[in-house]
Motif scaffolding. Structure first.
Motif, short mmCIF file in Angstrom:
data_model
loop_
_atom_site.label_atom_id
_atom_site.label_comp_id
_atom_site.label_asym_id
_atom_site.label_seq_id
_atom_site.Cartn_x
_atom_site.Cartn_y
_atom_site.Cartn_z
N LEU A 1 0.85 -1.19 0.00
CA LEU A 1 0.00 0.00 0.00
C LEU A 1 0.88 1.24 0.00
CD1 LEU A 1 -3.18 0.62 2.11
CD2 LEU A 1 -1.29 2.27 2.21
N TRP A 2 0.55 2.20 -0.88
CA TRP A 2 1.26 3.47 -0.96
C TRP A 2 0.24 4.59 -0.75
CZ3 TRP A 2 1.34 -0.46 -4.46
CH2 TRP A 2 2.54 -1.16 -4.60
N SER A 3 0.54 5.47 0.17
CA SER A 3 -0.41 6.52 0.54
C SER A 3 0.24 7.90 0.44
CB SER A 3 -0.91 6.28 1.97
OG SER A 3 -1.62 7.41 2.47
N TYR A 4 -0.54 8.87 -0.05
CA TYR A 4 -0.11 10.26 -0.03
C TYR A 4 -1.23 11.09 0.59
CZ TYR A 4 1.01 15.00 -1.44
OH TYR A 4 1.27 16.36 -1.43
N ALA B 1 4.01 -4.39 2.73
CA ALA B 1 4.89 -3.26 2.38
C ALA B 1 4.06 -1.98 2.36
CB ALA B 1 5.54 -3.50 1.03
N LEU B 2 4.44 -1.01 3.21
CA LEU B 2 3.66 0.21 3.37
C LEU B 2 4.53 1.44 3.17
CD1 LEU B 2 1.94 -1.05 6.61
CD2 LEU B 2 0.73 -0.66 4.45
N SER B 3 4.05 2.35 2.34
CA SER B 3 4.79 3.59 2.08
C SER B 3 3.84 4.77 2.27
CB SER B 3 5.34 3.59 0.65
OG SER B 3 5.90 4.85 0.34
N PHE B 4 4.26 5.74 3.09
CA PHE B 4 3.45 6.92 3.37
C PHE B 4 4.25 8.18 3.05
CE2 PHE B 4 2.19 3.58 6.33
CZ PHE B 4 0.81 3.55 6.18
N VAL B 5 3.63 9.08 2.28
CA VAL B 5 4.21 10.39 2.04
C VAL B 5 3.21 11.42 2.57
CG1 VAL B 5 5.15 12.00 0.37
CG2 VAL B 5 5.34 9.54 -0.05
N LEU B 6 3.70 12.35 3.38
CA LEU B 6 2.84 13.38 3.97
C LEU B 6 3.32 14.76 3.55
CD1 LEU B 6 2.95 10.84 6.04
CD2 LEU B 6 2.01 12.44 7.68
N TYR B 7 2.42 15.54 3.01
CA TYR B 7 2.73 16.94 2.74
C TYR B 7 2.89 17.65 4.08
CZ TYR B 7 2.40 21.55 0.48
OH TYR B 7 2.65 22.82 0.02
N GLY C 1 -4.43 16.67 -4.21
CA GLY C 1 -5.24 15.90 -3.27
C GLY C 1 -4.62 14.57 -2.90
N PRO C 2 -5.18 13.91 -1.89
CA PRO C 2 -4.65 12.64 -1.40
C PRO C 2 -4.98 11.48 -2.31
CG PRO C 2 -6.66 13.16 -0.24
CD PRO C 2 -6.37 14.33 -1.14
N MET C 3 -4.27 10.39 -2.13
CA MET C 3 -4.56 9.17 -2.90
C MET C 3 -3.93 7.97 -2.21
SD MET C 3 -1.94 9.60 -6.11
CE MET C 3 -0.43 10.53 -5.87
N VAL C 4 -4.48 6.81 -2.52
CA VAL C 4 -3.92 5.55 -2.02
C VAL C 4 -3.85 4.57 -3.19
CG1 VAL C 4 -4.21 3.60 -0.45
CG2 VAL C 4 -4.89 5.89 0.28
N LEU C 5 -2.75 3.89 -3.31
CA LEU C 5 -2.59 2.81 -4.28
C LEU C 5 -2.34 1.53 -3.50
CD1 LEU C 5 -0.19 4.65 -6.74
CD2 LEU C 5 -2.54 3.97 -7.26
N LEU C 6 -2.98 0.46 -3.88
CA LEU C 6 -2.75 -0.79 -3.18
C LEU C 6 -2.79 -1.97 -4.14
CD1 LEU C 6 -5.65 -2.49 -2.75
CD2 LEU C 6 -6.02 -0.71 -1.05
N GLU C 7 -2.17 -3.05 -3.70
CA GLU C 7 -2.16 -4.30 -4.46
C GLU C 7 -2.65 -5.41 -3.55
OE1 GLU C 7 0.84 -7.01 -7.26
OE2 GLU C 7 1.62 -5.32 -6.11
N THR C 8 -3.57 -6.23 -4.03
CA THR C 8 -4.16 -7.29 -3.22
C THR C 8 -3.40 -8.60 -3.41
OG1 THR C 8 -5.70 -8.09 -4.92
CG2 THR C 8 -6.40 -6.19 -3.58
#
Length: 264
Positions: free
Chosen positions: A98-101, A153-159, A202-209
């Motif tokens: 999961l990748w989150s911004y 696997a988790l990746s977070f980017v925060l403005y 704006g925010p977004m999330v990408l994920l793989e199942t």
């Protein structure tokens, strides 16, 4: 903004209204008996808010329903998540990566209970205390994903703006540092000085199942979108890649957050 209706809430609220009308009981009288405002009773009757146990019991007694209204307490429960987010939560549970911004908020998976309570408790329109507690508890349960086996696997980017709001206290910043030290978790900051147009959309999330399905999720004040459309997923992936290139590295981000925590 469209109103999301829970069918069980709507049916129970409708029955409460029917019994109240039949017994010539006003909303003001029911509100006084249950310690709710008439507008709150109206929202419950319309299914916009959950008919609480207190309101159902008060209506049952005032309207002489002989337990028929009180019986709804066993079926009317607060949903763990808002209707527009429920599909995403299901896919999140199945994620292997999961990748989150985030632009203005700390991601739910990284929030402290105090921060989550402040956000959910400030919902518009207001939520009753039972619903707030239910949703805060559900948000904390989601965080099992952070340490689930096998690891996700988790990746977070925060403005940087997400770190500057009053609700972000020292404990929340330390929580980010703690999570960023985990082998499977990356936490990065996009500071104001490195802002790019792609980071302001704006925010977004990408994920793989587990089934290798890739999805993109975007959420706004009044609408959300969850899609597996390749073109949309590809576009979001490209935008996130641009943002990550401009963001501080994980190590630089940790130092950035440490300095902020020291100032509080």
């Amino acid at each position: 903004m469209s109103v999301q209706y829970n069918p069980t809430w709507r049916y129970s609220g409708n029955q409460m209204k029917r019994w109240r009308t039949k017994a010539n009981v006003t909303r003001e009288e029911l509100g006084a008996a249950s310690n709710y405002s008439p507008d709150t009773i109206k929202a419950m009757e319309q299914g916009v808010r959950m008919p609480t146990a207190r309101a159902l019991d008060a209506a049952d007694e005032l309207c002489h329903a002989e337990g028929l209204l009180s019986a709804a307490k066993d079926y009317v429960k607060a949903e763990k998540f808002p209707p527009r987010a429920q599909d995403f939560m299901q896919y999140e549970r199945e994620a292997i990566s999961l990748w989150s911004y985030e632009v203005t908020l700390i991601p739910g998976l990284l929030q402290t209970r105090a921060y989550a309570t402040a956000l959910i408790g400030n919902h518009c329109p207001p939520l009753d205390e039972e619903t707030v507690e239910q949703r805060v508890g559900a948000r904390m349960e989601r965080q099992d994903l952070l340490s689930r086996t096998p690891l996700v696997a988790l990746s977070f980017v925060l403005y940087e703006a997400a770190l500057q709001v009053p609700e972000v206290d020292k404990k929340q910043l330390l929580r980010l540092l703690e999570m960023g030290c985990q082998n499977n978790i990356s936490v990065q900051v996009l500071p104001f000085s490195r802002a790019i147009s792609a980071g302001l959309l704006g925010p977004m999330v990408l994920l793989e199942t587990r089934d290798r399905e890739r999805l993109a999720f975007t959420e706004g004040p009044s609408a959300s979108e969850l899609t597996s459309e390749p073109e949309v997923v590809s576009s979001h992936t490209e935008r996130l890649s641009m943002i990550r290139m401009e963001a501080l590295s994980a190590q630089e981000s940790a130092l950035f957050i440490e300095r902020m925590a020291e100032e509080l």
